[in-house]
Every structure is written in C-alpha cells, then in structure tokens.
Design a protein around this motif. Sequence first.
Motif, PDB file in Angstrom:
ATOM      1  N   HIS A   1       0.816  -1.225   0.000  1.00  0.00           N
ATOM      2  CA  HIS A   1       0.000   0.000   0.000  1.00  0.00           C
ATOM      3  C   HIS A   1       0.854   1.282   0.000  1.00  0.00           C
ATOM      4  CE1 HIS A   1      -3.354   2.633   0.683  1.00  0.00           C
ATOM      5  NE2 HIS A   1      -2.789   3.101   1.776  1.00  0.00           N
ATOM      6  N   GLY A   2       1.788   1.384   0.939  1.00  0.00           N
ATOM      7  CA  GLY A   2       2.574   2.624   1.047  1.00  0.00           C
ATOM      8  C   GLY A   2       3.449   2.849  -0.174  1.00  0.00           C
ATOM      9  N   GLU A   3       3.954   1.769  -0.762  1.00  0.00           N
ATOM     10  CA  GLU A   3       4.769   1.902  -1.988  1.00  0.00           C
ATOM     11  C   GLU A   3       3.894   2.459  -3.113  1.00  0.00           C
ATOM     12  OE1 GLU A   3       7.822  -1.885  -1.396  1.00  0.00           O
ATOM     13  OE2 GLU A   3       5.817  -2.255  -2.181  1.00  0.00           O
ATOM     14  N   ALA A   4       2.668   1.945  -3.199  1.00  0.00           N
ATOM     15  CA  ALA A   4       1.751   2.399  -4.246  1.00  0.00           C
ATOM     16  C   ALA A   4       1.334   3.850  -4.000  1.00  0.00           C
ATOM     17  CB  ALA A   4       0.524   1.488  -4.292  1.00  0.00           C
ATOM     18  N   VAL A   5       1.182   4.241  -2.737  1.00  0.00           N
ATOM     19  CA  VAL A   5       0.802   5.629  -2.436  1.00  0.00           C
ATOM     20  C   VAL A   5       1.911   6.592  -2.892  1.00  0.00           C
ATOM     21  CG1 VAL A   5       0.361   7.295  -0.564  1.00  0.00           C
ATOM     22  CG2 VAL A   5      -0.764   5.063  -0.539  1.00  0.00           C
ATOM     23  N   ALA A   6       3.167   6.189  -2.679  1.00  0.00           N
ATOM     24  CA  ALA A   6       4.290   7.046  -3.108  1.00  0.00           C
ATOM     25  C   ALA A   6       4.187   7.324  -4.611  1.00  0.00           C
ATOM     26  CB  ALA A   6       5.620   6.367  -2.770  1.00  0.00           C
ATOM     27  N   ILE A   7       3.944   6.279  -5.396  1.00  0.00           N
ATOM     28  CA  ILE A   7       3.817   6.437  -6.855  1.00  0.00           C
ATOM     29  C   ILE A   7       2.558   7.253  -7.163  1.00  0.00           C
ATOM     30  CG2 ILE A   7       3.490   5.177  -9.033  1.00  0.00           C
ATOM     31  CD1 ILE A   7       4.987   2.793  -7.600  1.00  0.00           C
ATOM     32  N   GLY A   8       1.487   6.964  -6.417  1.00  0.00           N
ATOM     33  CA  GLY A   8       0.221   7.674  -6.629  1.00  0.00           C
ATOM     34  C   GLY A   8       0.329   9.170  -6.363  1.00  0.00           C
ATOM     35  N   LEU A   9       1.205   9.563  -5.441  1.00  0.00           N
ATOM     36  CA  LEU A   9       1.391  10.994  -5.160  1.00  0.00           C
ATOM     37  C   LEU A   9       2.034  11.693  -6.352  1.00  0.00           C
ATOM     38  CD1 LEU A   9       2.665  10.828  -1.468  1.00  0.00           C
ATOM     39  CD2 LEU A   9       0.544  11.910  -2.241  1.00  0.00           C
ATOM     40  N   ILE A  10       3.000  11.022  -6.965  1.00  0.00           N
ATOM     41  CA  ILE A  10       3.659  11.631  -8.137  1.00  0.00           C
ATOM     42  C   ILE A  10       2.647  11.720  -9.288  1.00  0.00           C
ATOM     43  CG2 ILE A  10       5.574  11.430  -9.793  1.00  0.00           C
ATOM     44  CD1 ILE A  10       6.432  12.007  -6.884  1.00  0.00           C
ATOM     45  N   TYR A  11       1.856  10.660  -9.444  1.00  0.00           N
ATOM     46  CA  TYR A  11       0.832  10.704 -10.504  1.00  0.00           C
ATOM     47  C   TYR A  11      -0.170  11.840 -10.229  1.00  0.00           C
ATOM     48  CZ  TYR A  11      -3.131   9.800 -13.419  1.00  0.00           C
ATOM     49  OH  TYR A  11      -4.147   9.977 -14.316  1.00  0.00           O
ATOM     50  N   ALA A  12      -0.603  11.966  -8.974  1.00  0.00           N
ATOM     51  CA  ALA A  12      -1.573  13.021  -8.641  1.00  0.00           C
ATOM     52  C   ALA A  12      -1.003  14.394  -8.979  1.00  0.00           C
ATOM     53  CB  ALA A  12      -1.941  12.946  -7.160  1.00  0.00           C
ATOM     54  N   ALA A  13       0.303  14.573  -8.739  1.00  0.00           N
ATOM     55  CA  ALA A  13       0.937  15.856  -9.074  1.00  0.00           C
ATOM     56  C   ALA A  13       0.944  16.055 -10.588  1.00  0.00           C
ATOM     57  CB  ALA A  13       2.358  15.898  -8.519  1.00  0.00           C
ATOM     58  N   GLU A  14       1.282  14.990 -11.321  1.00  0.00           N
ATOM     59  CA  GLU A  14       1.323  15.123 -12.793  1.00  0.00           C
ATOM     60  C   GLU A  14      -0.082  15.381 -13.345  1.00  0.00           C
ATOM     61  OE1 GLU A  14       3.829  12.607 -14.998  1.00  0.00           O
ATOM     62  OE2 GLU A  14       5.479  12.817 -13.583  1.00  0.00           O
ATOM     63  N   LEU A  15      -1.081  14.766 -12.727  1.00  0.00           N
ATOM     64  CA  LEU A  15      -2.459  15.024 -13.150  1.00  0.00           C
ATOM     65  C   LEU A  15      -2.835  16.483 -12.855  1.00  0.00           C
ATOM     66  CD1 LEU A  15      -5.233  14.058 -14.179  1.00  0.00           C
ATOM     67  CD2 LEU A  15      -5.754  13.332 -11.830  1.00  0.00           C
ATOM     68  N   GLY A  16      -2.409  16.965 -11.672  1.00  0.00           N
ATOM     69  CA  GLY A  16      -2.681  18.360 -11.310  1.00  0.00           C
ATOM     70  C   GLY A  16      -2.081  19.307 -12.348  1.00  0.00           C
ATOM     71  N   ARG A  17      -0.871  18.984 -12.808  1.00  0.00           N
ATOM     72  CA  ARG A  17      -0.238  19.831 -13.835  1.00  0.00           C
ATOM     73  C   ARG A  17      -1.023  19.738 -15.145  1.00  0.00           C
ATOM     74  NH1 ARG A  17       5.928  18.790 -14.891  1.00  0.00           N
ATOM     75  NH2 ARG A  17       5.150  16.698 -15.311  1.00  0.00           N
ATOM     76  N   GLU A  18      -1.417  18.510 -15.508  1.00  0.00           N
ATOM     77  CA  GLU A  18      -2.179  18.291 -16.749  1.00  0.00           C
ATOM     78  C   GLU A  18      -3.502  19.062 -16.722  1.00  0.00           C
ATOM     79  OE1 GLU A  18      -0.580  16.135 -18.963  1.00  0.00           O
ATOM     80  OE2 GLU A  18      -2.087  16.868 -20.392  1.00  0.00           O
ATOM     81  N   MET A  19      -4.078  19.195 -15.521  1.00  0.00           N
ATOM     82  CA  MET A  19      -5.353  19.913 -15.394  1.00  0.00           C
ATOM     83  C   MET A  19      -5.132  21.423 -15.258  1.00  0.00           C
ATOM     84  SD  MET A  19      -7.195  17.203 -12.796  1.00  0.00           S
ATOM     85  CE  MET A  19      -8.799  17.965 -12.608  1.00  0.00           C
ATOM     86  N   GLY A  20      -3.874  21.857 -15.320  1.00  0.00           N
ATOM     87  CA  GLY A  20      -3.560  23.289 -15.247  1.00  0.00           C
ATOM     88  C   GLY A  20      -3.672  23.848 -13.835  1.00  0.00           C
ATOM     89  N   ARG A  21      -3.627  22.994 -12.818  1.00  0.00           N
ATOM     90  CA  ARG A  21      -3.817  23.460 -11.443  1.00  0.00           C
ATOM     91  C   ARG A  21      -2.492  23.758 -10.735  1.00  0.00           C
ATOM     92  NH1 ARG A  21      -8.856  21.836  -9.015  1.00  0.00           N
ATOM     93  NH2 ARG A  21      -7.706  21.728  -7.076  1.00  0.00           N
TER      94      ARG A  21
END
Length: 341
Positions: A245-265
């Motif tokens: 779980h925690g390993e996946a959350v680490a990757i998920g945080l980077i993805y969430a940031a990249e999604l935030g950038r993609e959404m212009g946020r």
Amino acid sequence: MRRVTVPLPDRSYEVVVGNGAIAELVDLVPSSARRVAVVTQPGIPVQFRELGAYLPDHEVRVFEIGVGEQAKTLSTIESLMSGFAGMGLTRNDIVIGVGGGMVTDVAGFAAASWHRGIPVVHVSTSLLGMVDAAIGGKTGVNLPEGKNLVGAFWQPSGVVCDLDALATLPPREMRCGLGEMAKYHFLTGDDLLAMELEERIARCVEIKAEVVASDEREGGRRALLNYGHTLAHALEIATDHDLAHGEAVAIGLIYAAELGREMGRIDDARVQQHVEVVAGEYDLMTRPPDGLDADTLVSLMHRDKKALEGLTFIVDGDDGVEVVTGVDEVPVRAALQRFLA
Ligand code: GLY
C-alpha cells in the motif's frame, strides 16, 4: 514525548508519540477496565505485547491473529469473539490492539462489535499505523470480494506511538510508512522536512486529527487523507499486491501531481516538490513497474470507493488539495500515458 488530541464531541482522545511512550499506556485505559484483551500478531516485539508489566492491576489475556491481508477476515473476528466470551470481557473492560494497521483495524472492529461496542486503545508499532491507520477510527476486515468492505467507525480511547518500535521495523514496512507520511507534506503548508522524526510524526497525527474532527465519517473533507490513493489502489490491484500500500501511495502521489499539472492546477516547480519529497527525502519509487496498461488502470480507478460520480481524484492547486469529482478522462489518460512511458 508529545501528546496530540483528536478533538471529537464527547470522545476526544490522546495520541502519545515518542520513545518509551508505552509507559503512558495506563493513563489511556479507562478506569472502569479490569480485564484487557490484547489483540496482536506473532513477530510484534515482546515489550509491546507483554502489557501486564504496564497494567499490573488488570487481568491481561493475549490473542494472536494471523499475519497478512488473508487473515483480516470475519472468521478472525469470530475467533476473537469466542476468546472474549471465554475470558468474560464486559462492557467496562477494554481491547488493546498491538501492531501495525492490519492489527489495529481488526482489534478496532472486534471492539466495535463486542457487546455492541467496548473501548479500544491502539499501540501502533508501524510507521504507517502511527501516521494513519491507528488514528481516526476506521476499522474493518476484508471479504473475498474486496478490501475493508465490512467495518465500522469506532474511535479509540487513546493511541500509543512508541518510536522504539520503529528500530526493529522491517525496511519494507518502514518504506510503506514513509509513502503514507509523504502525503502530509502536501496537505498543509508545513515544512515537515525541517522536523525531526518525533515532531514530524506528531505533526502528521495532528493534521489527520484536524481533518477527522472536521468530517469523522468521511462525508467529504476526510477524503483529502486519500491524496495519491486513487492510482495507488488501482496499482495494488493491477500488481496483485506485489506493490504494498505505502509503496503504491508514493507512486500515486507523483501521478496526482502530474495530473494536477495536466489539469492546469499546478506548475512544474510544484510537481518537482513532490518528486523531492517522495524520491529525495524518502527514497521511494516514483514510477509503477513495467507492463501495466492505461485502460486497466483507468477502469480500476472508476471502481475506487470515492468515485461516486465518474472519476474522483484529490488534486493539488492554488488553494491546496481538493476533492474533485467527475474528472475528465482526457487529462487522466494524458498524465497516465506519460507516466507509464
Ligand atoms: N486512511 C484514511 C482515513 O483514515 O481516512
């Protein structure tokens, strides 16, 4: 030693954080309790399991449950209940969960169900438990159909986070805790990097306590604690839990940031801050393993428990992280394609 209060109407409780915090256990046990049912696992350090030393005036019985998600079941709850009946555990008595998140989830649910609810105290022995699972009253077990499908909100009467337990924590479990800890860097403007471990853990507990107090049963804001978790849950399933779980959350945080950038946020610099925390400070993986495809991950993300209306993500922005429902698949797939490339 630090004490953090989880402020709830009528049920506020203390979380004690520090080396040797187990010595404070007796202060967290309600004075009515005479019998103590300790729920724990093989492998938990003996100084945290042998609670008779800290509770000399109580009758203490230890119940071991199995290790791993496959033991987080209703049949484990049933055998604990038989044990509680055998020792004559009453409503005035107490359950103490001693272990990581799996143990405290099970112990909490057993306490919530026994005699329709008796007090529980958690002695958290993993970093993930200290900063997340033991705090906030989420309890439950799995079904073959899915994780944590049966459970209850049942707040503990107190939580012990004894940092001595971290000295013997296996490195992978420590990494999982760091993955969960990393999300707190983005939930407030605090400079967690400037804090020593005890202060940092206590601050994570305080941040969680404030969010839980504002939305105990996750009507909305509590979902912020799931920053990075939408992709993380999909990755756990897609890798058949090879990623913890925690390993996946680490990757998920980077993805969430990249999604935030993609959404212009958010901008590149903010994405870089995520990388600096996850890869720099905590030395965690920032990319999923090879061989995963975007369609599978998108379809798994549609099944996320938060996704009441289309895709739901916790996304960073100028006003901090927010829960965003009905997220368009276009930015989700664009971020994913670059992420999987
Ligand atoms: N683990 C997230 C929460 O307790 O709400």
